[in-house]
Design a protein around this motif. Structure first.
Motif, PDB file in Angstrom:
ATOM      1  N   VAL A  92       0.863  -1.174   0.000  1.00 27.30           N
ATOM      2  CA  VAL A  92       0.000   0.000   0.000  1.00 27.30           C
ATOM      3  C   VAL A  92       0.903   1.229   0.000  1.00 27.30           C
ATOM      4  O   VAL A  92       1.829   1.345   0.808  1.00 27.30           O
ATOM      5  N   ARG A  93       0.627   2.162  -0.914  1.00 27.82           N
ATOM      6  CA  ARG A  93       1.449   3.363  -1.032  1.00 27.82           C
ATOM      7  C   ARG A  93       1.220   4.289   0.151  1.00 27.82           C
ATOM      8  O   ARG A  93       0.179   4.256   0.807  1.00 27.82           O
ATOM      9  N   LEU A  94       2.206   5.138   0.442  1.00 22.61           N
ATOM     10  CA  LEU A  94       2.135   6.046   1.580  1.00 22.61           C
ATOM     11  C   LEU A  94       0.928   6.987   1.472  1.00 22.61           C
ATOM     12  O   LEU A  94       0.219   7.213   2.454  1.00 22.61           O
ATOM     13  N   GLY A  95       0.684   7.515   0.302  1.00 15.47           N
ATOM     14  CA  GLY A  95      -0.453   8.417   0.115  1.00 15.47           C
ATOM     15  C   GLY A  95      -1.780   7.724   0.376  1.00 15.47           C
ATOM     16  O   GLY A  95      -2.724   8.335   0.877  1.00 15.47           O
ATOM     17  N   ARG A  96      -1.867   6.442   0.054  1.00 16.22           N
ATOM     18  CA  ARG A  96      -3.103   5.704   0.310  1.00 16.22           C
ATOM     19  C   ARG A  96      -3.307   5.498   1.809  1.00 16.22           C
ATOM     20  O   ARG A  96      -4.432   5.521   2.295  1.00 16.22           O
ATOM     21  N   HIS A  97      -2.212   5.313   2.556  1.00 20.74           N
ATOM     22  CA  HIS A  97      -2.320   5.241   4.014  1.00 20.74           C
ATOM     23  C   HIS A  97      -2.886   6.550   4.561  1.00 20.74           C
ATOM     24  O   HIS A  97      -3.728   6.538   5.466  1.00 20.74           O
ATOM     25  N   ILE A 102      -7.495   9.615   6.820  1.00 22.59           N
ATOM     26  CA  ILE A 102      -8.440  10.741   6.756  1.00 22.59           C
ATOM     27  C   ILE A 102      -9.872  10.217   6.711  1.00 22.59           C
ATOM     28  O   ILE A 102     -10.757  10.736   7.402  1.00 22.59           O
ATOM     29  N   ARG A 103     -10.114   9.179   5.931  1.00 22.70           N
ATOM     30  CA  ARG A 103     -11.454   8.592   5.864  1.00 22.70           C
ATOM     31  C   ARG A 103     -11.881   8.007   7.205  1.00 22.70           C
ATOM     32  O   ARG A 103     -13.032   8.138   7.609  1.00 22.70           O
ATOM     33  N   ALA A 104     -10.958   7.350   7.910  1.00 21.47           N
ATOM     34  CA  ALA A 104     -11.293   6.752   9.203  1.00 21.47           C
ATOM     35  C   ALA A 104     -11.620   7.820  10.242  1.00 21.47           C
ATOM     36  O   ALA A 104     -12.589   7.689  11.000  1.00 21.47           O
ATOM     37  N   VAL A 105     -10.833   8.895  10.263  1.00 18.83           N
ATOM     38  CA  VAL A 105     -11.075   9.972  11.224  1.00 18.83           C
ATOM     39  C   VAL A 105     -12.386  10.669  10.908  1.00 18.83           C
ATOM     40  O   VAL A 105     -13.186  10.968  11.796  1.00 18.83           O
ATOM     41  N   ARG A 106     -12.629  10.904   9.643  1.00 21.53           N
ATOM     42  CA  ARG A 106     -13.869  11.570   9.241  1.00 21.53           C
ATOM     43  C   ARG A 106     -15.076  10.688   9.540  1.00 21.53           C
ATOM     44  O   ARG A 106     -16.103  11.161  10.010  1.00 21.53           O
ATOM     45  N   GLY A 107     -14.954   9.387   9.278  1.00 23.63           N
ATOM     46  CA  GLY A 107     -16.047   8.462   9.572  1.00 23.63           C
ATOM     47  C   GLY A 107     -16.316   8.345  11.062  1.00 23.63           C
ATOM     48  O   GLY A 107     -17.451   8.244  11.495  1.00 23.63           O
TER      49      GLY A 107
END
Length: 118
Positions: A92-97, A102-107
């Motif tokens: 998994v690329r760094l940007g995808r991490h 960001i998605r997890a925090v927002r969710g």
């Protein structure tokens, strides 16, 4: 033949030249602020472009096995799976991490709000 080295002779500051120095300093500062703004704009564009590519292509080659997913034994024809990528050859690329975080925090923020309660 004598040669004289050029030396800088300091010019004493007069009453009028002090104001010109302040204007020159202010102009140099404004020019530098414009350069900083341009560099920040370029860096922002590059980061957004990288994150966009990570949305489209979230995986890269495993760095240990170079995307093959297996290693050949030094003697014979046996292979073993790469321990880093478990034989997939991907990482998994760094940007995808970053995007996943960001998605997890927002969710988590959206799930913690109460809906319709007192």
């Amino acid at each position: 033949m004598l040669s004289h080295a050029a030396t800088a002779i300091p010019i004493p500051a007069t009453h009028g030249s002090d104001q010109l120095g302040a204007v020159a300093t202010l102009t140099a500062t404004a020019h530098t602020a414009g350069q900083v703004a341009a560099v920040l704009l370029i860096v922002t564009i590059v980061v957004w472009f990288y994150l966009l590519t990570c949305l489209i292509w979230p995986f890269g080659k495993c760095r240990r096995c170079k995307g093959v997913g297996k290693f050949k034994s030094p003697f014979g024809r046996a292979y073993r799976h790469c321990g880093k990528c478990q034989g997939s050859g991907l990482r998994v690329r760094l940007g995808r991490h970053v995007i996943n975080h960001i998605r997890a925090v927002r969710g988590a923020g959206q799930n913690s709000t109460s809906k319709g309660g007192k």
